[in-house]
Design an enzyme around this catalytic site. Structure first.
Site, PDB file in Angstrom:
ATOM      1  N   GLU A  40       0.859  -1.187   0.000  1.00 23.37           N
ATOM      2  CA  GLU A  40       0.000   0.000   0.000  1.00 23.37           C
ATOM      3  C   GLU A  40       0.893   1.234   0.000  1.00 23.37           C
ATOM      4  O   GLU A  40       1.693   1.422   0.917  1.00 23.37           O
ATOM      5  CB  GLU A  40      -0.882  -0.015   1.255  1.00 23.37           C
ATOM      6  N   ARG A  44       0.394  10.245   1.376  1.00 23.06           N
ATOM      7  CA  ARG A  44       0.916  11.219   2.340  1.00 23.06           C
ATOM      8  C   ARG A  44       2.005  12.094   1.720  1.00 23.06           C
ATOM      9  O   ARG A  44       2.560  12.960   2.399  1.00 23.06           O
ATOM     10  CB  ARG A  44       1.502  10.497   3.560  1.00 23.06           C
ATOM     11  N   LYS A 128     -10.246  -1.798   7.903  1.00 21.51           N
ATOM     12  CA  LYS A 128      -8.972  -1.543   8.550  1.00 21.51           C
ATOM     13  C   LYS A 128      -9.266  -1.152   9.999  1.00 21.51           C
ATOM     14  O   LYS A 128     -10.123  -0.296  10.245  1.00 21.51           O
ATOM     15  CB  LYS A 128      -8.264  -0.405   7.811  1.00 21.51           C
TER      16      LYS A 128
END
Length: 209
Positions: A40, A44, A128
């Protein structure tokens, strides 16, 4: 094998922050050399979109997803770049809806029963659990397993080699997200051999769980 099944088979989901797109392909190859074919890349940094595109194009055997997806626009960016799945830190109905419209699996972040039920109402069976450590860790997931027996979790946040097996021992845990094998400082330093070593150690640990 479905995308979710591939994540489950890996048991680990490296959470990667790439500050430079030129590090994307070497990083992906380092993970593959360590035995992981899923990752993943988080949104950011400004390099995320191009990093995903380079991995999707040059390392097609890697199942690449996009993390920290916060807006419907980022859903489109990630999918257009080649992301095969999406991960979010929280539950944003607009983001989940856009992922569904694009036909891409999404794993939204939750850390309480309300979040689990919100995901269930959208037809999702995988979330998640974030941030896992501060939110109660293994005991909290065990508590959620009672009323929500069909829900699967990817705990992320505070996962390390020291507690990985504790999480993976839970039937409800599909895989664990973690960044200890892909620390930004290692990537920044070009220490891809070390990333391969840490990844191989993590894979061996996960397989022994």
């Amino acid at each position: 094998m479905s995308i979710i099944d591939r994540i489950g088979a890996a048991r680990l989901l490296p959470v990667v922050v790439l500050e430079r797109a030129e590090d994307a392909v070497p990083l992906a190859r380092a993970l593959l050399a360590g035995g992981l074919d899923v990752a993943e890349v988080t949104f950011r940094s400004d390099a995320a979109e191009e990093s995903i595109a380079r991995i999707a194009r040059e390392v097609p055997q890697m199942l690449i997803g996009a993390g920290t997806v916060l807006t419907p626009g980022q859903v489109d960016q990630a999918v257009n770049a080649g992301a095969k799945f999406l991960v979010t830190p929280g539950y944003n109905p607009a983001v989940v809806a856009q992922a569904a419209a694009c036909g891409v699996p999404i794993v939204p972040g939750v850390n309480n029963p309300t979040g689990v039920e919100t995901a269930m109402s959208a037809g999702l069976s995988l979330v998640k659990f974030f941030p896992a450590g501060p939110s109660g860790g293994v005991p909290f997931i065990k508590a959620l397993m009672g009323p929500y027996g069909a829900m699967r979790f990817i705990p992320t946040g505070g996962i390390s080699a020291a507690n990985l097996k504790d999480y993976l021992a839970l039937k409800a845990v599909l895989a664990c997200g973690g960044s200890w094998m892909v620390e930004p400082a290692l990537i920044r330093a070009g220490a891809f051999d070390r990333i391969t070593e840490l990844t191989a150690e993590a894979v061996a640990l996960a397989r022994s769980a």
